[in-house]
Write a protein that holds these residues in place. Structure first.
Motif, PDB file in Angstrom:
ATOM      1  N   ASN A  86     -34.757  35.863   4.727  1.00 53.41           N
ATOM      2  CA  ASN A  86     -34.954  34.542   5.326  1.00 53.41           C
ATOM      3  C   ASN A  86     -36.376  34.442   5.881  1.00 53.41           C
ATOM      4  O   ASN A  86     -36.936  35.421   6.367  1.00 53.41           O
ATOM      5  CB  ASN A  86     -33.930  34.266   6.436  1.00 53.41           C
ATOM      6  N   VAL A  87     -36.937  33.243   5.746  1.00 54.42           N
ATOM      7  CA  VAL A  87     -38.275  32.956   6.280  1.00 54.42           C
ATOM      8  C   VAL A  87     -38.077  32.317   7.645  1.00 54.42           C
ATOM      9  O   VAL A  87     -37.566  31.203   7.747  1.00 54.42           O
ATOM     10  CB  VAL A  87     -39.052  31.999   5.347  1.00 54.42           C
ATOM     11  N   PHE A  88     -38.458  33.027   8.701  1.00 44.27           N
ATOM     12  CA  PHE A  88     -38.214  32.486  10.040  1.00 44.27           C
ATOM     13  C   PHE A  88     -39.490  32.106  10.782  1.00 44.27           C
ATOM     14  O   PHE A  88     -39.438  31.607  11.893  1.00 44.27           O
ATOM     15  CB  PHE A  88     -37.386  33.468  10.881  1.00 44.27           C
ATOM     16  N   ASP A  89     -40.643  32.347  10.156  1.00 39.53           N
ATOM     17  CA  ASP A  89     -41.901  32.075  10.858  1.00 39.53           C
ATOM     18  C   ASP A  89     -42.965  31.732   9.826  1.00 39.53           C
ATOM     19  O   ASP A  89     -43.284  32.554   8.973  1.00 39.53           O
ATOM     20  CB  ASP A  89     -42.319  33.319  11.661  1.00 39.53           C
ATOM     21  N   ILE A  90     -43.493  30.513   9.894  1.00 37.57           N
ATOM     22  CA  ILE A  90     -44.579  30.120   8.987  1.00 37.57           C
ATOM     23  C   ILE A  90     -45.473  29.124   9.716  1.00 37.57           C
ATOM     24  O   ILE A  90     -44.987  28.217  10.398  1.00 37.57           O
ATOM     25  CB  ILE A  90     -44.035  29.500   7.667  1.00 37.57           C
TER      26      ILE A  90
END
Length: 316
Positions: free
Chosen positions: A92-96
């Motif tokens: 999962n991508v939780f920070d961008i």
């Protein structure tokens, strides 16, 4: 060479993972309750050893370079990370960052990665600096500094094309390149300053932009006190804070803990400082408990081996 490649990749990932649980905490808070080991949850509610976008995009960069330098391939791997959670810690991508998100959307919808990055003053976060360290191995034997600059510029520009971001990345990669062969930290720093000054002498860059790098290029960062270091997500702050942590410590562990405990953008400061310490001290100098404890440790190890084998170079 594998010591330095693996040291760099794990250096980033562990510095990042140490910082993730305390991102946004202040220096004052961390002075009272400092990070001393890998912990979990906190700011992003992620388990111990979880790394963020800093590491994911660094690993994408390294993987792309295994097949040779191809800016389109690299940009597409970044898009795959954002869209499919590729090379994430737990799928999962939780920070961008906002600038990175906008840039990768442009790439995904057909914009060339050579012009996709943010170019406004306010788009000078640390999103390209945090991921660019593997490029040093591609450039290790490139003796033409102009070619090195152009490649750094292209790789930064996928997400960040303002001069300030590009130049911060260039200074950083040049420092990493010097650290491949220079074993005295302060000699390396002086060589960095001399190299960049020589490069600037034959270029017509905006002097107002160059002045922003004065603390890195003209002063001795190591002489500054902790209270004079800003660890925000602004690219120049990250460059300064990471180099300061490296210059004022004597081990990988001490460097990344010092970086994380500056507060604010803890994961990125940890990641950027972690690459400096990782390439300098090498893989074996990183605590084994952290190597084992970081997410996807075996995958990172295998990537480092593939990357080192593909490079097959001797540092100049």
């Amino acid at each position: 060479m594998l010591q330095q490649v693996s040291g760099t990749l794990f250096g980033v990932a562990i510095g990042d993972a140490l910082g993730v649980p305390v991102e946004f905490k202040t220096l004052a808070y961390l002075q009272n309750t400092p990070v001393t080991d890998m912990i979990g949850y906190g700011s992003w509610n992620q388990p111990p050893g979880t790394f963020s976008d800093d590491t994911s995009l660094t690993l994408c960069t390294a993987e792309s370079l295994i097949g040779g330098y191809d800016i389109n391939n690299m940009a597409q791997l970044f898009v795959k990370w954002y869209g499919e959670a590729y090379w994430t810690a737990h799928n999962n991508v939780f920070d961008i960052g906002h600038t990175t998100r906008r840039a990768l959307h442009r790439v995904a919808t057909g914009t060339s990665p050579l012009v996709s990055g943010g170019f406004e003053d306010f788009e000078n976060g640390n999103g390209s600096l945090m991921r660019i360290s593997p490029l040093v191995f591609q450039l290790a034997n490139e003796m033409d500094i102009e070619k090195r600059y152009q490649m750094v510029k292209e790789v930064s520009t996928i997400t960040h094309q303002h001069f300030r971001s590009v130049f911060a990345c260039f200074i950083y990669v040049e420092f990493l390149r010097i650290l491949l062969v220079e074993k005295d930290i302060f000699n390396a720093y002086q060589r960095l300053q001399h190299t960049i000054h020589s490069f600037l002498a034959v270029r017509q860059f905006n002097p107002n932009e160059i002045k922003l790098f004065k603390r890195v290029l003209q002063d001795n960062l190591a002489s500054l006190k902790e209270q004079e270091i800003n660890a925000s997500g602004y690219v120049i702050h990250t460059l300064e804070s990471a180099i300061w942590c490296f210059l004022t410590t004597k081990s990988y562990e001490e460097c990344v803990l010092k970086a994380v405990n500056l507060g604010e953008d803890t994961d990125t400061t940890g990641a950027v400082a972690g690459a400096l310490a990782g390439i300098y001290y090498g893989h074996d100098a990183i605590p084994t408990k952290w190597i084992d404890g970081v997410a996807r440790s075996s995958d990172i190890s295998q990537l480092a081996q593939r990357f080192a084998a593909a490079l097959n170079f001797q540092p100049a």
